[in-house]
Design an enzyme around this catalytic site. Sequence first.
Site, PDB file in Angstrom:
ATOM      1  N   LYS A   1       3.666   8.739   9.076  1.00  0.00           N
ATOM      2  CA  LYS A   1       3.486   8.117  10.399  1.00  0.00           C
ATOM      3  C   LYS A   1       4.474   8.624  11.450  1.00  0.00           C
ATOM      4  O   LYS A   1       4.317   9.754  11.901  1.00  0.00           O
ATOM      5  CB  LYS A   1       3.455   6.601  10.233  1.00  0.00           C
ATOM      6  CG  LYS A   1       2.285   6.209   9.314  1.00  0.00           C
ATOM      7  CD  LYS A   1       1.937   4.761   9.192  1.00  0.00           C
ATOM      8  CE  LYS A   1       0.610   4.601   8.457  1.00  0.00           C
ATOM      9  NZ  LYS A   1       0.668   3.959   7.182  1.00  0.00           N
TER      10      LYS A   1
ATOM     11  N   ASP B   1       9.240   2.766   0.151  1.00  0.00           N
ATOM     12  CA  ASP B   1       8.171   3.410   0.902  1.00  0.00           C
ATOM     13  C   ASP B   1       8.369   3.028   2.369  1.00  0.00           C
ATOM     14  O   ASP B   1       7.995   1.938   2.797  1.00  0.00           O
ATOM     15  CB  ASP B   1       6.810   2.950   0.371  1.00  0.00           C
ATOM     16  CG  ASP B   1       5.643   3.515   1.181  1.00  0.00           C
ATOM     17  OD1 ASP B   1       5.898   4.151   2.227  1.00  0.00           O
ATOM     18  OD2 ASP B   1       4.487   3.314   0.757  1.00  0.00           O
TER      19      ASP B   1
ATOM     20  N   TYR C   1       0.848  -1.191   0.000  1.00  0.00           N
ATOM     21  CA  TYR C   1       0.000   0.000   0.000  1.00  0.00           C
ATOM     22  C   TYR C   1       0.882   1.240   0.000  1.00  0.00           C
ATOM     23  O   TYR C   1       1.818   1.335   0.791  1.00  0.00           O
ATOM     24  CB  TYR C   1      -0.898   0.007   1.242  1.00  0.00           C
ATOM     25  CG  TYR C   1      -1.829   1.197   1.329  1.00  0.00           C
ATOM     26  CD1 TYR C   1      -2.870   1.354   0.418  1.00  0.00           C
ATOM     27  CD2 TYR C   1      -1.670   2.162   2.321  1.00  0.00           C
ATOM     28  CE1 TYR C   1      -3.726   2.452   0.500  1.00  0.00           C
ATOM     29  CE2 TYR C   1      -2.529   3.257   2.408  1.00  0.00           C
ATOM     30  CZ  TYR C   1      -3.554   3.396   1.494  1.00  0.00           C
ATOM     31  OH  TYR C   1      -4.404   4.481   1.579  1.00  0.00           O
TER      32      TYR C   1
HETATM   33  C1  LIG Z   1       0.026   4.433   5.807  1.00  0.00           C
HETATM   34  C2  LIG Z   1       0.842   4.197   4.598  1.00  0.00           C
HETATM   35  C3  LIG Z   1       0.811   5.056   3.494  1.00  0.00           C
HETATM   36  C4  LIG Z   1      -0.164   6.178   3.393  1.00  0.00           C
HETATM   37  O1  LIG Z   1       0.040   7.152   4.353  1.00  0.00           O
HETATM   38  P1  LIG Z   1      -1.174   8.144   4.726  1.00  0.00           P
HETATM   39  O2  LIG Z   1      -0.558   9.095   5.695  1.00  0.00           O
HETATM   40  O3  LIG Z   1      -2.250   7.283   5.302  1.00  0.00           O
HETATM   41  O4  LIG Z   1      -1.603   8.804   3.476  1.00  0.00           O
HETATM   42  C5  LIG Z   1       1.697   4.835   2.469  1.00  0.00           C
HETATM   43  N1  LIG Z   1       2.568   3.823   2.500  1.00  0.00           N
HETATM   44  C6  LIG Z   1       2.621   2.964   3.540  1.00  0.00           C
HETATM   45  C7  LIG Z   1       3.624   1.866   3.543  1.00  0.00           C
HETATM   46  C8  LIG Z   1       1.743   3.112   4.607  1.00  0.00           C
HETATM   47  O5  LIG Z   1       1.772   2.229   5.606  1.00  0.00           O
END
Ligand SMILES: *Cc1c(COP(=O)(O)O)cnc(C)c1O
Length: 429
Positions: free
Chosen positions: A267, A239, A144
Site C-alpha cells: 500500500k 503485517d 487478512y
Molecule cells: C491489503 C493487505 C494485504 C494484501 O496486500 P495486496 O497488495 O492486496 O496483495 C496484506 N495484509 C494487509 C494487512 C492488507 O491490508
Amino acid sequence: MIYKRSSALFKDALKVIPGGVNSPVRAFNAVGGEPVFVEKAKGAYLYDADGNKLIDYIASWGPMILGHAYEPVVNAVIEKAKKGTSFGMPTEIETEIAALAVAMVPNIDKIRFVNSGTEACMSAVRLARGFTGRDKIIKFAGCYHGHSDSFLIQAGSGAVTFGVPNSPGVTQGTAKDTLLAHFNDLDAVAKLISENKEEIACIILEPVAGNMGCIPPAEGFLEGLRELCDAHNILLIFDEVMTGFRLAKGGVQERFNIEADIVTFGKVIGGGLPVGAFAARAEIMNYLAPLGPVYQAGTLSGNPLAMASGLAMLNSLNNNPDIFNSLEEKTAYLHSGLDRSLQESNVVYTINRLGSMISVHFSETPVTDFKSAALGNNTTFKDFFHGMLQQGVYLPPSAFESWFLNDALTYEDLDYTIEATKKVAKTLT
Ligand SMILES: *Cc1c(COP(=O)(O)O)cnc(C)c1O
C-alpha cells in the site's frame, strides 16, 4: 446521483472479467448494487464515469495517503518511464528506497521489495519457516494477509486447533499448518503454543487490525505476544501492509514501541504502484537467496516505476513528519463529528479509530475481534453506505473494512461528510 455509464461499463466488464472486477471487494457484493467506475481522481476527490464527484475515504485502500495524483509521485513516475520501464537488472533507485525505508522503520537492517502485500506476507512466512526450521504458523481470525494459501483459513466453531480452508483450492495439507487464534485473546495464543511445542515458526498479525473494520490491540496484547515469542523462539511478524508509513513513519513498531522480528509492507510504500516489501534484522534477511537457502524472486520486483513512485512517497512523508499529526487531527475531528451526527438518530453504533484509520460498526457491543465485528447490523451498514454514496461520499463498500483518510481532505470535506451522515442517519433504522 446518476450511475448510468458506470452501470453500462459494469455490464461490459462482466462479460470478460469474472464478476466484472479484478479484486472481489470492488464488486459491492457486501452492500448490494453495482460498483462505481472511476474515470480519474485528484486530491481527496474521485470523478466517476458519469461525471459525479465523490469525496474519497478509501484512498485506494490506503496508498493515496497524500491524496490522488500527488504531483511529486506522478512526476517521478513520468520521468522514470522515459528511461525505460523494466530491465531485470539491478538499479540504483532500489538501494535508495531501501536505505530510506530502513532509516524510517525501527529495528530493520535489510528489506526486499516485491509486487504486492500478498507476496510480502507469503515470503515473510516462508522466511520464518526457513529460519526456524518449523512448519506451523499462528494467525488471527479476521486478520487478512493477502490471498496466498496459508492465510485463507478462518476459524470454524469454538477452539479449533487445525484450520479449515475457507476457499476451495486450499488443501487440507496447507490448512493444517495454520493455527487460529482470536485477536486480543492472549490466553488462546499461549494455549496453542503449549499444545504445539517447538513446532511454531511464527505468529503473524495486523498489529492494528484493519480488515475487520479498524480494531486496535488491547492494552498489553502486543507486549504479551512479544513475550510469548521470546520465550518460545517464535518469530513475530507484524503485517504492516496497512499500518506501515500510515500510523507513524515507523508504523506500529514505532507507535507502540514494540519490536517485531519481520515486518511486511504494501500500500503506502508503493505510492499507488504495485509494491510490497518485507524486512527484518540482517541475521534473518541473510537467510534469503542468493545469500541464504530460502528462495524468493520476482521478474518485476524493484521495478523502476514502482520504486520511483514509492521513493517519492516515502521522501514526502519523511521530510514532512507533521503529515501524521495532521491526518490524526483530521480523523479525530471526523470521529467526533460522526459521533454527534449518529447520536441524533436512533441507530446503535460503535466507532473504532486509531490514527487515520476509522470504522463505524452498527453494533451495540464493543468491536474487539472478528466475532464482535460480525455482530454488526449489515442491513443498516448497507443503507448507510448507499445513503452516503448518494450524498457524494465514497466509503469502503463493506462493514469489514477500515476507512482510510488522506491528507488532501479539507475540514470543509469533513464537515460535509458529518452533515451527510446526519441526513443519512435519520433514514436508518
Ligand atoms: C491489503 C493487505 C494485504 C494484501 O496486500 P495486496 O497488495 O492486496 O496483495 C496484506 N495484509 C494487509 C494487512 C492488507 O491490508
